[in-house]
Design a protein around this motif. Structure first.
Motif, short mmCIF file in Angstrom:
data_model
loop_
_atom_site.label_atom_id
_atom_site.label_comp_id
_atom_site.label_asym_id
_atom_site.label_seq_id
_atom_site.Cartn_x
_atom_site.Cartn_y
_atom_site.Cartn_z
N ARG A 17 0.82 -1.22 0.00
CA ARG A 17 0.00 0.00 0.00
C ARG A 17 0.85 1.26 0.00
O ARG A 17 0.33 2.36 -0.19
N HIS A 18 2.16 1.13 0.18
CA HIS A 18 3.04 2.30 0.11
C HIS A 18 3.18 2.81 -1.33
O HIS A 18 3.60 3.94 -1.54
N PHE A 19 2.85 1.97 -2.29
CA PHE A 19 2.97 2.35 -3.70
C PHE A 19 1.61 2.74 -4.23
O PHE A 19 0.61 2.07 -3.99
N ARG A 20 1.56 3.85 -4.98
CA ARG A 20 0.30 4.32 -5.54
C ARG A 20 -0.18 3.43 -6.68
O ARG A 20 -1.37 3.31 -6.91
N SER A 21 0.76 2.85 -7.42
CA SER A 21 0.39 2.03 -8.58
C SER A 21 1.46 0.96 -8.81
O SER A 21 2.51 0.97 -8.18
N ASP A 24 4.76 2.49 -9.88
CA ASP A 24 5.62 2.95 -8.79
C ASP A 24 6.42 1.80 -8.21
O ASP A 24 7.60 1.96 -7.87
N TRP A 28 10.46 1.33 -8.24
CA TRP A 28 11.21 1.02 -7.03
C TRP A 28 12.12 -0.18 -7.25
O TRP A 28 13.25 -0.19 -6.76
N ARG A 34 11.78 6.39 -13.15
CA ARG A 34 10.86 7.14 -12.29
C ARG A 34 10.18 8.22 -13.12
O ARG A 34 10.76 8.78 -14.03
#
Length: 85
Positions: A17-21, A24, A28, A34
């Motif tokens: 859930r730390h990643f928006r999509s 992302d 990472w 990026r």
């Protein structure tokens, strides 16, 4: 993705859930550059040094193995991979 890459991904990613999509997450890992937006215009950066090199290497090698195996097959994925190449 096989069991080796899946367990490495679960171990490396604390909470998805730390990643928006998914993009992302891929940035990472270091699979895609990026993306920054300024004034509504997307700008692509580079692949960072802080990327997870182990996961990136495993995913690239896995994709290359599937591509070389499926390239010689007719229909389905084989056609799709030949079209990509």
């Amino acid at each position: 993705i096989g069991p080796v890459i899946a367990t490495a991904l679960v171990a490396a990613v604390d909470d998805a859930r730390h990643f928006r999509s998914g993009r992302d997450l891929a940035a990472w890992i270091g699979l895609v550059p990026r993306q920054y937006t300024t004034g509504g215009k997307p700008k692509l950066g580079g692949i960072g040094r802080r990327a997870n090199h182990y996961l990136r290497r495993q995913m690239v090698h896995g994709a290359r193995a599937v591509a070389s195996h499926q390239r010689h097959r007719a229909g389905g994925r084989g056609d799709w991979i030949r079209a990509l190449e």
